[in-house]
Design a protein around this motif. Structure first.
Motif, PDB file in Angstrom:
ATOM      1  N   ALA A 179       0.859  -1.189   0.000  1.00 48.00           N
ATOM      2  CA  ALA A 179       0.000   0.000   0.000  1.00 48.00           C
ATOM      3  C   ALA A 179       0.891   1.234   0.000  1.00 48.00           C
ATOM      4  CB  ALA A 179      -0.910   0.006   1.223  1.00 48.00           C
ATOM      5  N   ILE A 180       0.529   2.231  -0.805  1.00 47.19           N
ATOM      6  CA  ILE A 180       1.313   3.465  -0.849  1.00 47.19           C
ATOM      7  C   ILE A 180       0.396   4.664  -0.637  1.00 47.19           C
ATOM      8  CG2 ILE A 180       3.062   2.474  -2.381  1.00 47.19           C
ATOM      9  CD1 ILE A 180       1.817   4.029  -4.695  1.00 47.19           C
ATOM     10  N   PHE A 181       0.940   5.696  -0.008  1.00 47.26           N
ATOM     11  CA  PHE A 181       0.235   6.972   0.081  1.00 47.26           C
ATOM     12  C   PHE A 181       1.252   8.071   0.328  1.00 47.26           C
ATOM     13  CE2 PHE A 181       0.199   5.546   4.541  1.00 47.26           C
ATOM     14  CZ  PHE A 181       0.555   6.692   5.239  1.00 47.26           C
ATOM     15  N   SER A 182       0.839   9.294   0.075  1.00 44.87           N
ATOM     16  CA  SER A 182       1.668  10.457   0.374  1.00 44.87           C
ATOM     17  C   SER A 182       0.866  11.390   1.270  1.00 44.87           C
ATOM     18  CB  SER A 182       2.088  11.175  -0.911  1.00 44.87           C
ATOM     19  OG  SER A 182       0.945  11.587  -1.638  1.00 44.87           O
ATOM     20  N   THR A 183       1.565  12.292   1.943  1.00 42.04           N
ATOM     21  CA  THR A 183       0.887  13.239   2.821  1.00 42.04           C
ATOM     22  C   THR A 183       1.324  14.662   2.490  1.00 42.04           C
ATOM     23  OG1 THR A 183       2.604  13.174   4.535  1.00 42.04           O
ATOM     24  CG2 THR A 183       0.831  11.541   4.687  1.00 42.04           C
ATOM     25  N   GLY A 184       0.431  15.600   2.741  1.00 44.68           N
ATOM     26  CA  GLY A 184       0.779  17.007   2.559  1.00 44.68           C
ATOM     27  C   GLY A 184      -0.400  17.827   2.081  1.00 44.68           C
ATOM     28  N   ASP A 185      -0.747  18.875   2.830  1.00 44.09           N
ATOM     29  CA  ASP A 185      -1.847  19.758   2.422  1.00 44.09           C
ATOM     30  C   ASP A 185      -1.541  20.481   1.116  1.00 44.09           C
ATOM     31  OD1 ASP A 185      -3.226  19.054   4.671  1.00 44.09           O
ATOM     32  OD2 ASP A 185      -2.806  20.898   5.795  1.00 44.09           O
ATOM     33  N   GLU A 186      -0.262  20.602   0.794  1.00 46.18           N
ATOM     34  CA  GLU A 186       0.131  21.357  -0.396  1.00 46.18           C
ATOM     35  C   GLU A 186       0.002  20.553  -1.685  1.00 46.18           C
ATOM     36  OE1 GLU A 186       3.918  19.169   0.788  1.00 46.18           O
ATOM     37  OE2 GLU A 186       2.045  19.861   1.673  1.00 46.18           O
ATOM     38  N   LEU A 187      -0.249  19.262  -1.577  1.00 49.60           N
ATOM     39  CA  LEU A 187      -0.209  18.387  -2.751  1.00 49.60           C
ATOM     40  C   LEU A 187      -1.502  18.434  -3.556  1.00 49.60           C
ATOM     41  CD1 LEU A 187       1.494  15.231  -1.181  1.00 49.60           C
ATOM     42  CD2 LEU A 187       2.573  17.155  -2.369  1.00 49.60           C
ATOM     43  N   SER A 202       4.102  14.056  -6.943  1.00 47.05           N
ATOM     44  CA  SER A 202       4.826  13.196  -7.890  1.00 47.05           C
ATOM     45  C   SER A 202       5.351  11.915  -7.267  1.00 47.05           C
ATOM     46  CB  SER A 202       6.010  13.962  -8.497  1.00 47.05           C
ATOM     47  OG  SER A 202       6.965  14.290  -7.492  1.00 47.05           O
ATOM     48  N   ASN A 203       5.472  11.872  -5.948  1.00 49.69           N
ATOM     49  CA  ASN A 203       6.142  10.727  -5.327  1.00 49.69           C
ATOM     50  C   ASN A 203       5.396   9.414  -5.532  1.00 49.69           C
ATOM     51  OD1 ASN A 203       8.200  12.338  -4.451  1.00 49.69           O
ATOM     52  ND2 ASN A 203       7.461  12.528  -2.348  1.00 49.69           N
ATOM     53  N   ARG A 204       4.062   9.459  -5.452  1.00 51.40           N
ATOM     54  CA  ARG A 204       3.308   8.224  -5.670  1.00 51.40           C
ATOM     55  C   ARG A 204       3.483   7.732  -7.099  1.00 51.40           C
ATOM     56  NH1 ARG A 204      -1.223  10.657  -5.141  1.00 51.40           N
ATOM     57  NH2 ARG A 204      -2.489   9.017  -6.085  1.00 51.40           N
ATOM     58  N   MET A 205       3.573   8.654  -8.044  1.00 52.43           N
ATOM     59  CA  MET A 205       3.807   8.271  -9.435  1.00 52.43           C
ATOM     60  C   MET A 205       5.168   7.589  -9.570  1.00 52.43           C
ATOM     61  SD  MET A 205       2.547   8.355 -12.557  1.00 52.43           S
ATOM     62  CE  MET A 205       1.355   9.713 -12.590  1.00 52.43           C
ATOM     63  N   VAL A 246       4.003   1.838   2.406  1.00 52.43           N
ATOM     64  CA  VAL A 246       5.048   2.799   2.050  1.00 52.43           C
ATOM     65  C   VAL A 246       4.411   4.179   1.963  1.00 52.43           C
ATOM     66  CG1 VAL A 246       6.837   3.439   0.399  1.00 52.43           C
ATOM     67  CG2 VAL A 246       6.278   1.021   0.751  1.00 52.43           C
ATOM     68  N   ALA A 247       4.822   5.055   2.871  1.00 49.21           N
ATOM     69  CA  ALA A 247       4.308   6.425   2.898  1.00 49.21           C
ATOM     70  C   ALA A 247       5.403   7.379   2.462  1.00 49.21           C
ATOM     71  CB  ALA A 247       3.830   6.784   4.299  1.00 49.21           C
ATOM     72  N   SER A 248       5.000   8.463   1.836  1.00 45.05           N
ATOM     73  CA  SER A 248       5.941   9.500   1.427  1.00 45.05           C
ATOM     74  C   SER A 248       5.571  10.794   2.127  1.00 45.05           C
ATOM     75  CB  SER A 248       5.888   9.687  -0.094  1.00 45.05           C
ATOM     76  OG  SER A 248       6.587  10.844  -0.478  1.00 45.05           O
ATOM     77  N   SER A 290       2.075  -5.458   9.420  1.00 45.27           N
ATOM     78  CA  SER A 290       2.515  -4.869   8.154  1.00 45.27           C
ATOM     79  C   SER A 290       3.772  -4.045   8.397  1.00 45.27           C
ATOM     80  CB  SER A 290       1.428  -3.967   7.558  1.00 45.27           C
ATOM     81  OG  SER A 290       0.276  -4.706   7.220  1.00 45.27           O
ATOM     82  N   LEU A 291       4.818  -4.339   7.645  1.00 43.96           N
ATOM     83  CA  LEU A 291       6.047  -3.558   7.743  1.00 43.96           C
ATOM     84  C   LEU A 291       5.784  -2.170   7.174  1.00 43.96           C
ATOM     85  CD1 LEU A 291       8.966  -3.988   8.700  1.00 43.96           C
ATOM     86  CD2 LEU A 291       9.549  -4.677   6.372  1.00 43.96           C
ATOM     87  N   PHE A 292       6.239  -1.147   7.885  1.00 45.53           N
ATOM     88  CA  PHE A 292       5.931   0.232   7.491  1.00 45.53           C
ATOM     89  C   PHE A 292       7.204   0.991   7.146  1.00 45.53           C
ATOM     90  CE2 PHE A 292       5.257   4.711   8.046  1.00 45.53           C
ATOM     91  CZ  PHE A 292       4.000   4.925   7.488  1.00 45.53           C
ATOM     92  N   PHE A 293       7.173   1.674   5.994  1.00 41.10           N
ATOM     93  CA  PHE A 293       8.251   2.569   5.597  1.00 41.10           C
ATOM     94  C   PHE A 293       7.701   3.983   5.503  1.00 41.10           C
ATOM     95  CE2 PHE A 293      10.154  -1.342   4.062  1.00 41.10           C
ATOM     96  CZ  PHE A 293      11.511  -1.143   4.270  1.00 41.10           C
ATOM     97  N   GLY A 294       8.282   4.885   6.273  1.00 40.75           N
ATOM     98  CA  GLY A 294       7.985   6.296   6.124  1.00 40.75           C
ATOM     99  C   GLY A 294       9.143   6.949   5.387  1.00 40.75           C
ATOM    100  N   LEU A 295       8.952   7.214   4.093  1.00 40.63           N
ATOM    101  CA  LEU A 295      10.016   7.794   3.281  1.00 40.63           C
ATOM    102  C   LEU A 295       9.954   9.317   3.361  1.00 40.63           C
ATOM    103  CD1 LEU A 295       9.733   5.607   0.030  1.00 40.63           C
ATOM    104  CD2 LEU A 295      10.837   5.061   2.207  1.00 40.63           C
ATOM    105  N   PRO A 296      11.101   9.987   3.330  1.00 41.08           N
ATOM    106  CA  PRO A 296      11.086  11.449   3.321  1.00 41.08           C
ATOM    107  C   PRO A 296      10.304  11.974   2.121  1.00 41.08           C
ATOM    108  CG  PRO A 296      13.308  10.595   3.678  1.00 41.08           C
ATOM    109  CD  PRO A 296      12.460   9.430   3.281  1.00 41.08           C
ATOM    110  N   GLY A 297       9.709  13.160   2.272  1.00 37.78           N
ATOM    111  CA  GLY A 297       8.826  13.685   1.238  1.00 37.78           C
ATOM    112  C   GLY A 297       9.513  14.347   0.066  1.00 37.78           C
ATOM    113  N   ASN A 298      10.765  14.790   0.227  1.00 36.22           N
ATOM    114  CA  ASN A 298      11.452  15.368  -0.923  1.00 36.22           C
ATOM    115  C   ASN A 298      11.592  14.299  -2.005  1.00 36.22           C
ATOM    116  OD1 ASN A 298      12.019  18.151  -0.470  1.00 36.22           O
ATOM    117  ND2 ASN A 298      13.510  17.571   1.095  1.00 36.22           N
ATOM    118  N   PRO A 299      11.271  14.621  -3.258  1.00 40.73           N
ATOM    119  CA  PRO A 299      11.195  13.591  -4.306  1.00 40.73           C
ATOM    120  C   PRO A 299      12.454  12.750  -4.471  1.00 40.73           C
ATOM    121  CG  PRO A 299      10.185  15.611  -5.079  1.00 40.73           C
ATOM    122  CD  PRO A 299      10.828  15.937  -3.760  1.00 40.73           C
ATOM    123  N   VAL A 300      13.629  13.383  -4.454  1.00 44.02           N
ATOM    124  CA  VAL A 300      14.864  12.617  -4.616  1.00 44.02           C
ATOM    125  C   VAL A 300      15.078  11.690  -3.417  1.00 44.02           C
ATOM    126  CG1 VAL A 300      17.369  12.759  -4.868  1.00 44.02           C
ATOM    127  CG2 VAL A 300      15.901  14.371  -6.086  1.00 44.02           C
TER     128      VAL A 300
END
Length: 407
Positions: A179-187, A202-205, A246-248, A290-300
């Motif tokens: 499962a993937i998702f991103s967070t941010g009011d600006e998105l 763009s991160n989910r893409m 996997v969250a971004s 469920s193993l959880f990954f919180g990835l940093p939000g900056n695209p790179v």
């Protein structure tokens, strides 16, 4: 201040958390690329399944050795799929093509270039020994031979091998559920109008495209607001149903970085912060199995932490070995300034020039700049303790998946 884990320590810790998926499924062999066999695969038949010709020429019968000048009567032909089934007698020959079954009584195959044909007879122009140019039954594989073990990657070559043995389906580890998702009011989604202060998500893409090369089923939960209740509800809705979440975004130290605290409340946080640039705020935990990954939000940062941590985790869940990106030694074509303390992965362009590999950084390496990936085919590894890498210095580079081409 919390101590940052090194990349290696974080990977070791992560490996200790992984439990291989033990469920399997049978799938057509045509869909087996990239999968991991759940049980050993054995050959049901000999390969080749009959003695056959390795060359175009003539099957000849007689002694153990044939001399130039000997003549043979051509009595038939054996083509691939259309064998000549009569027994060859001494001084008889049969026209034969590569891959065709040899007739009974064949001693050797005289290749076409070593024969002279005149009507229904041929004359050898070179010596031929018994057994020449014959592929014996089972030369490649004997029935019952183990082709692959569990925990091996099924490549295009292996799948082709299965097909050649007549295998139509194979038991593999089921697909990893992600499962993937991103967070941010600006998105905002691409294609919508942006208001001041908003950006396109763009991160989910990027994650979806990267996941396409893996044996996964992806559940896209969309982009979530910076709202603790909404984030918690989304995680609770799929925790325990998927292998990996996997969250971004939302894992740094800002007031609206809420994902890490939600994981601590909903499950457990195993580690947070890596001595890595970009990608320092990586968070890894577990929610209801469920193993959880919180990835940093900056695209790179999202892409690099995916490559170093998420991608090999998916392999390991499938029963494959933990696989690091392919790496090479290359000569740096321009210098790099680096702030010590964290290992850095700069985007680079790797080329082969005059027999050696050379690598050039792609310019500004800010973690928000997806443009740094333009024409990039590798990551340049900058050790944490080095402040300067000089032109001409040898560096380690990691190839990016799908871009293993040097200009």
């Amino acid at each position: 201040m919390q101590r940052m884990l090194s990349v290696e320590d974080a990977q070791k810790h992560l490996i200790s958390l992984i439990q291989n998926v033990d469920e399997s499924e049978f799938i057509p062999v045509s869909e087996a690329l990239g999968r991991s066999p759940a049980s050993p695969v054995t050959a049901p038949i000999d390969l080749p399944p009959f003695d056959c010709s390795a060359m175009d020429g003539y099957a000849i019968s007689g002694s153990n050795s044939f001399e130039a000048g000997e003549n043979f009567e051509v009595v038939g032909e054996s083509l691939a799929g259309h064998p000549y089934t009569k027994t060859l007698n001494t001084e008889q020959a049969c026209r034969i093509l590569t891959g065709a079954a040899i007739p009974p009584g064949t001693s050797a195959i005289a290749i076409q270039e070593d024969t002279l044909r005149n009507g229904n007879s041929i004359m050898l122009s070179d010596t031929v020994q018994a057994g020449d140019n014959i592929r014996r039954r089972g030369m490649d594989v004997v029935a019952g031979k183990r082709l692959v073990n569990t925990g091996e990657f099924l490549s295009a070559f292996t799948v082709g091998w299965f097909a050649a043995c007549g295998i139509s389906e194979v038991e593999v580890v089921r697909k990893i559920r992600v499962a993937i998702f991103s967070t941010g009011d600006e998105l905002q989604d691409p294609g919508t109008d942006l208001k001041h202060g908003q950006i396109y998500e763009s991160n989910r893409m990027s994650l979806s495209m990267l996941l396409e090369s893996k044996p996964v089923e992806v559940m896209d939960l969309g982009h979530l607001k910076d709202d603790k209740t909404e984030i918690r509800s989304a995680i609770d809705s799929i925790a325990g149903e998927v292998d990996l979440i996997v969250a971004s975004g939302g894992v740094s130290v800002g007031d609206t970085d809420l994902v890490r605290s939600v994981i601590e409340e909903a499950g457990s946080l195993n580690f947070w912060k890596i001595a890595l640039k970009p990608g320092k705020p990586l968070a890894v935990g577990n929610v209801n199995g469920s193993l959880f990954f919180g990835l940093p939000g900056n695209p790179v940062s999202t892409i690099i932490t995916y490559l170093l941590f998420v991608a090999p985790t998916i392999d390991a869940l499938s029963g494959l070995p933990w696989r690091k990106p392919t790496n090479f030694q290359a000569t740096l074509s321009s210098g790099i300034q680096h702030r010590t303390g964290r290992r850095e992965y700069q985007r680079g362009i790797l080329i082969s020039r005059e027999g050696s590999l050379q690598v050039t950084p792609t310019g500004d390496q800010s973690s928000n700049r997806l443009a740094s990936f333009y024409q990039c085919n590798c990551l340049i590894e900058v050790p944490s303790h080095l402040g300067v890498l000089r032109q001409g210095q040898t560096v380690n580079v990691l190839l990016l998946p799908g871009l293993h081409t040097f200009v």
